[in-house]
Motif scaffolding. Structure first.
Motif, PDB file in Angstrom:
ATOM      1  N   PRO A 144       8.980  10.249   5.109  1.00 49.25           N
ATOM      2  CA  PRO A 144      10.194   9.527   5.508  1.00 49.25           C
ATOM      3  C   PRO A 144       9.911   8.120   6.065  1.00 49.25           C
ATOM      4  CG  PRO A 144      10.305  11.798   6.261  1.00 49.25           C
ATOM      5  CD  PRO A 144       8.910  11.581   5.739  1.00 49.25           C
ATOM      6  N   ILE A 145       8.868   7.998   6.854  1.00 50.38           N
ATOM      7  CA  ILE A 145       8.510   6.675   7.378  1.00 50.38           C
ATOM      8  C   ILE A 145       8.023   5.788   6.237  1.00 50.38           C
ATOM      9  CG2 ILE A 145       6.983   5.377   8.931  1.00 50.38           C
ATOM     10  CD1 ILE A 145       6.928   7.939  10.718  1.00 50.38           C
ATOM     11  N   ASN A 146       7.175   6.343   5.372  1.00 52.63           N
ATOM     12  CA  ASN A 146       6.644   5.563   4.251  1.00 52.63           C
ATOM     13  C   ASN A 146       7.766   5.082   3.331  1.00 52.63           C
ATOM     14  OD1 ASN A 146       4.175   4.610   2.823  1.00 52.63           O
ATOM     15  ND2 ASN A 146       5.086   5.823   1.188  1.00 52.63           N
ATOM     16  N   GLN A 162       7.427   2.228  14.328  1.00 50.74           N
ATOM     17  CA  GLN A 162       7.441   3.175  13.212  1.00 50.74           C
ATOM     18  C   GLN A 162       6.086   3.202  12.497  1.00 50.74           C
ATOM     19  OE1 GLN A 162      10.915   3.562  10.634  1.00 50.74           O
ATOM     20  NE2 GLN A 162      11.998   2.095  11.948  1.00 50.74           N
ATOM     21  N   SER A 163       5.478   2.039  12.333  1.00 52.69           N
ATOM     22  CA  SER A 163       4.152   1.985  11.713  1.00 52.69           C
ATOM     23  C   SER A 163       3.121   2.693  12.578  1.00 52.69           C
ATOM     24  CB  SER A 163       3.730   0.532  11.481  1.00 52.69           C
ATOM     25  OG  SER A 163       4.557  -0.080  10.520  1.00 52.69           O
ATOM     26  N   ALA A 164       3.201   2.515  13.888  1.00 53.86           N
ATOM     27  CA  ALA A 164       2.268   3.184  14.800  1.00 53.86           C
ATOM     28  C   ALA A 164       2.479   4.699  14.769  1.00 53.86           C
ATOM     29  CB  ALA A 164       2.442   2.645  16.215  1.00 53.86           C
ATOM     30  N   GLY A 198       0.818  -1.211   0.000  1.00 57.34           N
ATOM     31  CA  GLY A 198       0.000   0.000   0.000  1.00 57.34           C
ATOM     32  C   GLY A 198       0.849   1.257   0.000  1.00 57.34           C
ATOM     33  N   GLY A 199       1.955   1.230   0.729  1.00 57.40           N
ATOM     34  CA  GLY A 199       2.868   2.371   0.740  1.00 57.40           C
ATOM     35  C   GLY A 199       3.458   2.654  -0.628  1.00 57.40           C
ATOM     36  N   ARG A 200       3.749   1.592  -1.367  1.00 56.25           N
ATOM     37  CA  ARG A 200       4.272   1.779  -2.727  1.00 56.25           C
ATOM     38  C   ARG A 200       3.187   2.314  -3.656  1.00 56.25           C
ATOM     39  NH1 ARG A 200       6.685  -3.019  -1.170  1.00 56.25           N
ATOM     40  NH2 ARG A 200       5.151  -4.295  -2.286  1.00 56.25           N
ATOM     41  N   MET A 201       1.987   1.711  -3.599  1.00 58.98           N
ATOM     42  CA  MET A 201       0.898   2.130  -4.490  1.00 58.98           C
ATOM     43  C   MET A 201       0.442   3.553  -4.200  1.00 58.98           C
ATOM     44  SD  MET A 201      -1.710  -1.088  -4.962  1.00 58.98           S
ATOM     45  CE  MET A 201      -3.029   0.066  -4.898  1.00 58.98           C
TER      46      MET A 201
END
Length: 148
Positions: free
Chosen positions: A101-103, A121-123, A46-49
């Motif tokens: 930056p996190i994504n 990091q996801s949270a 999802g982060g890539r898309m």
């Protein structure tokens, strides 16, 4: 022509809000409930898309709002449009400084290469995203109010 711009901008921003709201409150919860590493792999995908699509959507929303504010400067509700555009600027700045930056890190993670603190990091991304969603909902509400 201005009326068409107003409607198009409101719908365009509203669709963006819907996508971001669903990511925050539906998609990420579904991914979090998946077994084993499936959720983390889904978030990376999802982060890539969405990471490829959303920058365009955010900047286009801001540009459309700015054009509306400029062309409709003497119209009723123009102050609301200016505030909405300012909130969209806040959302873009938040995205660039806090979320991207996190994504950019998380979209490359796999179960084999993710860091030990990947859940934290996801949270953190989720918390920032909740705030960003609130900001763009407020911008959308102002645009919808200015439209009426």
């Amino acid at each position: 022509m201005l009326n068409a711009l107003e409607v198009f901008t409101t719908v365009f921003v509203g669709l963006m809000v819907g996508v971001e709201f669903s990511v925050a409150f539906i998609v990420n919860r579904i991914l979090g409930a998946l077994p084993e590493d499936s959720g983390q792999l889904g978030r990376a995908h999802g982060g890539r898309m969405l990471g490829a699509l959303m920058p365009f959507w955010y900047f286009a929303s801001l540009a459309l709002s700015a054009v509306w504010a400029i062309t409709g400067w003497n119209e009723p509700g123009s102050g609301l449009v200016v505030i909405a555009a300012a909130l969209l600027i806040v959302s873009v700045v938040m995205s660039i400084l806090l979320l991207v930056p996190i994504n950019n890190r998380s979209k490359t993670w796999t179960p084999e290469n993710r860091p030990a603190d990947w859940k934290e990091q996801s949270a953190r991304w989720d918390r920032f995203h909740y705030v960003r969603v609130a900001v763009i909902i407020a911008a959308f509400a102002l645009l919808a109010t200015a439209l009426s």
